[in-house]
Write an enzyme that holds these catalytic residues in place. Structure first.
Site, PDB file in Angstrom:
ATOM      1  N   LYS B 106       0.854  -1.193   0.000  1.00  0.00           N
ATOM      2  CA  LYS B 106       0.000   0.000   0.000  1.00  0.00           C
ATOM      3  C   LYS B 106       0.885   1.237   0.000  1.00  0.00           C
ATOM      4  O   LYS B 106       1.661   1.447   0.932  1.00  0.00           O
ATOM      5  CB  LYS B 106      -0.922   0.013   1.227  1.00  0.00           C
ATOM      6  CG  LYS B 106      -1.637   1.354   1.400  1.00  0.00           C
ATOM      7  CD  LYS B 106      -2.533   1.396   2.618  1.00  0.00           C
ATOM      8  CE  LYS B 106      -2.860   2.844   2.976  1.00  0.00           C
ATOM      9  NZ  LYS B 106      -3.817   2.946   4.098  1.00  0.00           N
ATOM     10  N   GLY B 167      -8.471   8.709   9.928  1.00  0.00           N
ATOM     11  CA  GLY B 167      -8.775   8.811  11.351  1.00  0.00           C
ATOM     12  C   GLY B 167      -9.852   9.818  11.705  1.00  0.00           C
ATOM     13  O   GLY B 167     -10.134  10.034  12.878  1.00  0.00           O
ATOM     14  N   ALA B 193      -9.705   4.927   4.324  1.00  0.00           N
ATOM     15  CA  ALA B 193      -9.640   6.061   5.259  1.00  0.00           C
ATOM     16  C   ALA B 193     -10.935   6.861   5.286  1.00  0.00           C
ATOM     17  O   ALA B 193     -11.588   7.052   4.258  1.00  0.00           O
ATOM     18  CB  ALA B 193      -8.489   7.010   4.939  1.00  0.00           C
ATOM     19  N   GLY B 194     -11.296   7.283   6.478  1.00  0.00           N
ATOM     20  CA  GLY B 194     -12.424   8.182   6.665  1.00  0.00           C
ATOM     21  C   GLY B 194     -13.718   7.512   7.089  1.00  0.00           C
ATOM     22  O   GLY B 194     -14.668   8.193   7.465  1.00  0.00           O
ATOM     23  N   ASN B 215      -9.274   1.387   9.714  1.00  0.00           N
ATOM     24  CA  ASN B 215      -8.512   1.103  10.928  1.00  0.00           C
ATOM     25  C   ASN B 215      -9.189   1.743  12.146  1.00  0.00           C
ATOM     26  O   ASN B 215      -9.726   1.081  13.024  1.00  0.00           O
ATOM     27  CB  ASN B 215      -7.074   1.612  10.765  1.00  0.00           C
ATOM     28  CG  ASN B 215      -6.121   1.153  11.870  1.00  0.00           C
ATOM     29  OD1 ASN B 215      -4.951   0.960  11.638  1.00  0.00           O
ATOM     30  ND2 ASN B 215      -6.592   0.965  13.087  1.00  0.00           N
ATOM     31  N   THR B 216      -9.218   3.083  12.148  1.00  0.00           N
ATOM     32  CA  THR B 216      -9.666   3.803  13.344  1.00  0.00           C
ATOM     33  C   THR B 216     -11.117   3.504  13.713  1.00  0.00           C
ATOM     34  O   THR B 216     -11.455   3.443  14.899  1.00  0.00           O
ATOM     35  CB  THR B 216      -9.475   5.315  13.135  1.00  0.00           C
ATOM     36  OG1 THR B 216      -8.157   5.544  12.640  1.00  0.00           O
ATOM     37  CG2 THR B 216      -9.648   6.078  14.437  1.00  0.00           C
TER      38      THR B 216
END
Lengths: 66, 263
Positions: B106, B167, B193-194, B215-216
Site C-alpha cells: 500500500k 482517522g 480512510a475516513g 482502521n480507526t
C-alpha cells in the site's frame, strides 16, 4: 567498533558481520530487515556482510499501522 | 426457488491474488496486539495493513505484531505511512519486502500532518518507481478522478481514495467524485480512510467499491471487537445490495398493498 544503529551510537566488540550484530542485539533474524549504509542486506547475506567502524545500520520490523 | 444463484462465495482479485473478504483492516491504535488480532478475526479480514518501523533496541523482547496477527493467517499489506517523498516510500517498501517477502503493498505519500491527505504528484512519482522495482501497488489517493486515472494508467493494482481524512471518521465526503472514480476504473477501487461507522462502509460498497479499508473506525470504537463484527456485516450488506440493484427512487408514494378490492 562504533556503529550507528537506528540513529543511536553503539559500541560493539567481537561482532564481524550482520548475522553477529543481529544476534548480539537479541533479535530474531526471521522478523527483521536490515539496511547497511542505505543498502538492504538480504537475509541470506547476513553472514557474508561485514560490519565496519562507522557503519550506519537500520534494523526494522512490522508494527501495527493503517 | 426461482433458479437464480446466490453466490455467497463471491471473490475479488487484486494483482492476481483472490480474496473472499472485502474488508481490509489496519493494525494500528489498538489497546494491544491481542485485541488487534481478535478484531481482525472478528472482521473476517484476510488482509491487514502493517507499518514498518525501527525495532526497539533497548527491549528486543517486547511483543511483536507477527506473534499475534500472524502472517500465516493474514496477508500483510505493508504501508508507507509517515513517508512524505517517493524515495522514502520506495526505501520503506523495499525493507518491507525483505522483512516479509510481500510485494503487494500500500503506497501512501502524505503531504502534511494536519490532514494527512496524499501528495498526489509525489504519489504518482513513487508509484512509477515501485512498479519499476517489481511491486504490485495499491494506492491511497485523493478522491480526484483525474489523478485516479493517472495512477491507473501508470499501473496501480488498486485505486484507494480517501472517503475523508485518515482517522477522521467523517464518512464519504464526495460521493460524486467517488462515483466517477468507480465508474472509470478497471482495477479494484477501495475506500481507504475516513470510514466512521458501519453505514459509511455500506454506502461505499453500495456505490460499487470492490472492498473497504479501515482502521480507526474499529480500533477507536468503545467495543472494537463488536464494531469489527458490524463492519463485516456492513461490507457484506453493501455488496449484496450493490449486486441486487436498488429500486428506483420516486418522488411520491407507491402503496405496497393493492388499493383495489378494498371493503
Amino acid at each position: 567498533m562504533q556503529l550507528t544503529i537506528n540513529g543511536e551510537s553503539r559500541v560493539f566488540s567481537g561482532v564481524a558481520d550482520v548475522a553477529g550484530l543481529v544476534s548480539a542485539l537479541g533479535l530474531d533474524t526471521k522478523k527483521v530487515a536490515v539496511e547497511r549504509n542505505l543498502e538492504i542486506v538480504p537475509r541470506s547475506a547476513y553472514q557474508k556482510t561485514p560490519v565496519a567502524e562507522g557503519d550506519r545500520i537500520e534494523i526494522v520490523h512490522f508494527i501495527g499501522g493503517g | 426457488m426461482d433458479g437464480s444463484t446466490h453466490n455467497s462465495n463471491e471473490t475479488w482479485t487484486v494483482a492476481g491474488r483472490t480474496f473472499t473478504s472485502r474488508l481490509i483492516v489496519g493494525t494500528g491504535k489498538y489497546k494491544d496486539y491481542a485485541q488487534n488480532a481478535a478484531a481482525a478475526e472478528a472482521a473476517g479480514a484476510e488482509i491487514v495493513t502493517v507499518a514498518l518501523r525501527r525495532v526497539n533496541l533497548s527491549d528486543p523482547n517486547q511483543p511483536m505484531l507477527a506473534d499475534y496477527v500472524k502472517p500465516e493467517r493474514f496477508t500483510y499489506l505493508p504501508n508507507t505511512a509517515g513517508c512524505f517523498t517517493g524515495e522514502d516510500a520506495v526505501r520503506t517498501l523495499r525493507l518491507a519486502r525483505e522483512a516479509g517477502g510481500w510485494d503487494l503493498v500500500k503506497l501512501e505519500v502524505l503531504s502534511q500532518t494536519a490532514h494527512l491527505l496524499p501528495d498526489m504528484e509525489e504519489t504518482l512519482r513513487a508509484l512509477k518507481l515501485l512498479i519499476a522495482d517489481g511491486f504490485s501497488v495499491m494506492v491511497y489517493c485523493s478522491d480526484d478522478p483525474v489523478y485516479a486515472k493517472k495512477l491507473e494508467d501508470a499501473g496501480a493494482a488498486a485505486i484507494m481514495p480517501a472517503a475523508a481524512p485518515i482517522g477522521s471518521g467523517r464518512g464519504i465526503q464526495n460521493m460524486l467524485n467517488l462515483g466517477l472514480i468507480i465508474e472509470q476504473t478497471k482495477v479494484p477501487v477501495l475506500v481507504d480512510a475516513g470510514v466512521g461507522t458501519a453505514s459509511d462502509a455500506v454506502v461505499a460498497m453500495e456505490m460499487g467499491c470492490e472492498a473497504v479499508l479501515m482502521n480507526t473506525a474499529i480500533a477507536e470504537a468503545k467495543d472494537p471487537i463488536r464494531m469489527a463484527v458490524a463492519m463485516k456485516h456492513a461490507v457484506i450488506a453493501g455488496r449484496e445490495a450493490y449486486l441486487a440493484g436498488r429500486m428506483a427512487k420516486r418522488q411520491y408514494a407507491d402503496p405496497s398493498s393493492p388499493l383495489s378490492g378494498l371493503i
